[in-house]
Design an enzyme around this catalytic site. Structure first.
Site, short mmCIF file in Angstrom:
data_model
loop_
_atom_site.label_atom_id
_atom_site.label_comp_id
_atom_site.label_asym_id
_atom_site.label_seq_id
_atom_site.Cartn_x
_atom_site.Cartn_y
_atom_site.Cartn_z
CG HIS A 167 -1.95 1.03 1.28
ND1 HIS A 167 -1.70 2.27 1.81
CD2 HIS A 167 -3.26 1.02 0.90
CE1 HIS A 167 -2.82 2.99 1.76
NE2 HIS A 167 -3.77 2.27 1.21
CG ASN A 222 -12.31 3.31 0.55
OD1 ASN A 222 -12.29 4.48 0.18
ND2 ASN A 222 -11.31 2.47 0.34
#
Length: 282
Positions: free
Chosen positions: A86, A183
């Protein structure tokens, strides 16, 4: 999630192929700034994440330093290698260098201070993130450089006073803090979903849009979201000198961090002075 834990903004999609290679850097107008000569030179962006693949060919020349705040690598503070992927992806979006191959970041000549606060599972303590923010504030480079932007593609649902205090200190030291909105969205822009530090008022909170410039269905929306940037099927650097396509507000955030680096270089050159946090954002 434990109350003292912070996690990556969840990744929605991972693809190892180049079939969905994104032109997101061009979509936000970065190339226009490059043609004017602005590529993020002498601007340092601190990336608080899972670390970075420091020998990735598209990133290595722009890493100016780093620190490990996790227990990985036996807690060796000098080893800030990415064990998740990431952080490497985020770093490439911000400052992947122009080397004739691979990817190019929004600010290809910006410098990256890699602060590893999250482990291979994308989780870590809020204390580690707080320590990383204070480290970024106090850091000085070999030529007396200082951090101008902190990029945070992570979040927790519970506001933490120590995290908020660290954010306030960063802003007081003329550092812009950019963070993902999260999210947890439900596709309804009239409802509010919060992740911190993104939802702190002092932070530039970034949501995600798709190629049609519509807000991504997964993107958190709330009154503190300042900007939306490309966050779907974003192609960038990854582990083992590879590349991957990821989706999420984690990917939107570094687009804004890189864009700010370009603006800092441009307007400080034009105005011949160091801009403060409010001047840059406005």
């Amino acid at each position: 999630m434990k109350t003292n834990e912070v996690k990556l903004i969840p990744i929605v999609q991972l693809e190892q192929s180049e079939e969905n290679r994104s032109s997101s850097v061009m979509e936000i107008g970065a190339e226009y700034k490059w043609k004017k000569g602005y590529t993020g030179k002498r601007v340092v962006v601190a990336v608080i994440d899972t670390g970075c693949a420091i020998n990735h060919p598209d990133i290595k020349r722009n890493i100016i330093g780093g620190y490990n705040f996790t227990e990985e690598y036996g807690g060796d503070i000098t080893i800030f290698e990415d064990t998740n992927g990431h952080g490497t992806h985020v770093a490439g979006i911000i400052a992947g260098s122009k080397n004739g191959s691979g990817i190019v970041g929004v600010a290809p000549d910006a410098k990256l201070l890699i602060l590893k606060a999250l482990n291979q599972y994308g989780s870590g303590s809020i204390n580690s993130v707080v320590e990383a923010i204070h480290y970024a504030i106090d850091w000085k480079g070999p030529m007396n450089e200082k951090v101008r932007v902190i990029s945070l593609s992570l979040g927790t649902k519970t506001p933490d006073p120590n995290l908020h205090a660290a954010i306030k200190r960063a802003v007081a030291h003329n550092i812009l803090v950019v963070a993902a909105s999260g999210n947890d969205g439900d596709g309804d822009t009239k409802t509010n979903e919060y992740r911190y530090p993104g939802a702190f008022e002092e932070v530039i909170e970034v949501g995600s849009i798709n190629k049609d410039n519509n807000i991504s269905i997964f993107s958190n929306t709330n009154e503190f979201v300042d900007l939306y940037a490309p966050g779907e099927k974003i192609y960038s650097s990854y582990l083992n000198n590879s590349y991957a396509t990821l989706t999420g507000t984690s990917m939107a955030t570094p687009h804004v961090s890189g864009a700010i680096a370009l603006l800092i270089e441009e307007y400080e050159k034009l105005l011949k002075k160091e801009l403060n946090e409010m001047e840059i954002f406005q």
